[in-house]
Design a protein around this motif. Structure first.
Motif, PDB file in Angstrom:
ATOM      1  N   MET A 242      -5.941  -0.581   3.304  1.00  0.00           N
ATOM      2  CA  MET A 242      -5.990   0.300   4.621  1.00  0.00           C
ATOM      3  C   MET A 242      -4.759   1.235   4.621  1.00  0.00           C
ATOM      4  N   LEU A 243      -3.877   0.885   4.266  1.00  0.00           N
ATOM      5  CA  LEU A 243      -2.606   1.541   4.315  1.00  0.00           C
ATOM      6  C   LEU A 243      -2.889   2.904   3.380  1.00  0.00           C
ATOM      7  N   ILE A 244      -3.312   2.580   2.172  1.00  0.00           N
ATOM      8  CA  ILE A 244      -3.442   3.659   1.070  1.00  0.00           C
ATOM      9  C   ILE A 244      -4.740   4.676   1.819  1.00  0.00           C
ATOM     10  N   ASP A 245      -5.708   4.236   2.516  1.00  0.00           N
ATOM     11  CA  ASP A 245      -6.432   4.786   3.154  1.00  0.00           C
ATOM     12  C   ASP A 245      -5.911   5.809   4.062  1.00  0.00           C
ATOM     13  N   ARG A 246      -5.034   5.222   4.779  1.00  0.00           N
ATOM     14  CA  ARG A 246      -4.224   6.085   5.908  1.00  0.00           C
ATOM     15  C   ARG A 246      -3.316   7.235   5.181  1.00  0.00           C
ATOM     16  N   THR A 247      -2.594   6.629   4.558  1.00  0.00           N
ATOM     17  CA  THR A 247      -1.288   7.502   3.836  1.00  0.00           C
ATOM     18  C   THR A 247      -1.683   8.185   2.852  1.00  0.00           C
ATOM     19  N   GLY A 248      -2.507   7.689   1.768  1.00  0.00           N
ATOM     20  CA  GLY A 248      -2.760   8.173   0.571  1.00  0.00           C
ATOM     21  C   GLY A 248      -1.668   7.582  -0.481  1.00  0.00           C
ATOM     22  N   THR A 249      -1.615   7.769  -1.627  1.00  0.00           N
ATOM     23  CA  THR A 249      -0.841   7.329  -2.717  1.00  0.00           C
ATOM     24  C   THR A 249       0.426   7.696  -2.789  1.00  0.00           C
TER      25      THR A 249
END
Length: 390
Positions: free
Chosen positions: A188-195
């Motif tokens: 979910m964190l990657i979904d929101r911020t990107g890599t």
């Protein structure tokens, strides 16, 4: 057929051939790296045999390799732990760490390191028998553990010792990260911020850890983070996709950073401490070179063949044995009446050849093979077994 085609496009959970290749390349690079230190007379540069001439060019080569080769090895070790824990229980993982890291490190300290420090003493005209030195080797100098004074040093085996300790410390963290709840939150964190923002945060942590004055160039906090990040970035394929996408950008940034770093280095007097700008450029340089290598490696080093299988088995013992052979070869080559260039090439070529030769001997001796953590070569006897191993 379809499964095999997919594995060529997306890295398999079972095997990452690019990580195998990168590990092999990093290990092999240690020979030209350590060979270049033979011609670096700076007193803080530790090498057990040194010539009487200094080479600025080889010093720059060593400085560039130093940027990424140990971070790369720790990163790959962390990534390998991710895949290992997919197939092994925690107890099996720890047992493997004992037999493949701690036992070879102890064996190396007993059998491999004392001859290196002995040759170092002899090369500097110090008269001592090997057994006198061997007894003195086990004395610990708390101020200097380089081994140049003939006393105890882990030499290059510090890498194995660090990895063993990191495996023990990180295993509870790896266990937590394997929980579905934490994995879901991570996704979910990657979904929101990107890599990319996450990679930037990881870089900040590395910079902060690099400012800690712990064990000089063997900063345990810095290398633990590299090991941990290797595991972390394997948890979601989007990180590798980003590394692939921006690999050439990272390579370009690395080249620019290297030019800036060299300019700043040449403009700062030797008696002055590097300023914060020089430090930050150096850390950024190190990070982008690592990212570039990881991205380019995944894009271009994704083929398995017989050479990869052989070198994958040989890379770990090569790491163990290479510095002893490098020291022995340099002990004789520096006495030759030839220039730095020919000496360097001879040291590199003969060290690589003799290290592989010694490996071929040792892997046929069961006791030494076990003590040095060398995998027993298994030759498949039928086509079905070969398919399983591919």
């Amino acid at each position: 057929m379809q499964k095999r085609m997919i594995s060529k496009i997306q890295f398999s959970v079972e095997r990452r051939t690019d990580l195998d290749w990168l590990r092999i390349i990093a290990v092999l690079l240690l020979v030209p790296f350590h060979s270049s230190l033979v011609f670096n007379l700076h007193p803080e540069v530790v090498m057990y045999i040194k010539d009487h001439v200094d080479s600025n060019l080889l010093g720059r080569l060593a400085g560039w390799v130093y940027l990424f080769h140990m971070p790369l090895l720790f990163y790959v070790a962390g990534a390998s732990s991710y895949f290992a824990l997919k197939k092994r229980s925690h107890l099996q993982y720890l047992g493997e760490r004992l037999s493949k890291l701690l036992l070879p490190a102890i064996t190396g300290l007993i059998l491999l390191v004392p001859p290196m420090t002995y040759l170092s003493l002899v090369s500097r005209g110090i008269t001592v028998t090997f057994w006198q030195h061997y007894i003195g080797f086990w004395q610990i100098d708390p101020i200097d553990i380089s081994g140049i004074n003939g006393k105890f040093t882990p030499a290059h085996l510090w890498f194995l010792i660090f990895l063993f300790i990191y495996s023990l410390v990180a295993l509870p963290l790896f266990s937590l990260l394997s929980k579905e709840k934490l994995q879901s939150r991570f996704r979910m964190l990657i979904d929101r911020t990107g890599t990319l923002p996450i990679l930037l945060v990881l870089f900040v942590f590395l910079v902060l850890s690099a400012r800690l004055n712990i064990l000089g160039d063997k900063n345990p906090v810095y290398y633990f983070l590299m090991f941990f990040f290797g595991y972390l970035l394997m948890m979601d394929k989007r990180f590798q996709h980003s590394l692939d996408q921006y690999a050439f950008w990272a390579l370009g940034a690395g080249i620019v950073c290297e030019f800036i770093r060299e300019f700043l280095y040449s403009s700062i007097p030797e008696w002055a401490n590097p300023n914060l700008t020089y430090f930050l450029i150096g850390q950024l340089n190190r990070w982008v070179w690592l990212l570039a290598i990881l991205g380019l490696g995944h894009r271009f080093l994704n083929q398995s063949n017989r050479l990869l299988k052989y070198l994958s088995s040989a890379s770990f013992p090569f790491y163990l044995l290479h510095l002893l052979m490098n020291t022995l070869v340099a002990f004789y080559v520096i006495k030759l009446p030839i220039g730095i260039g020919p000496k360097y090439l001879i040291i590199v070529i003969v060290t690589i050849a003799s290290t592989f030769g010694l490996y071929e001997i040792i892997r046929r001796i069961p006791v030494l093979r076990y003590l040095l953590g060398i995998k027993k070569a298994n030759a498949p006897s039928n086509p079905a077994d070969r398919k399983k191993n591919n």
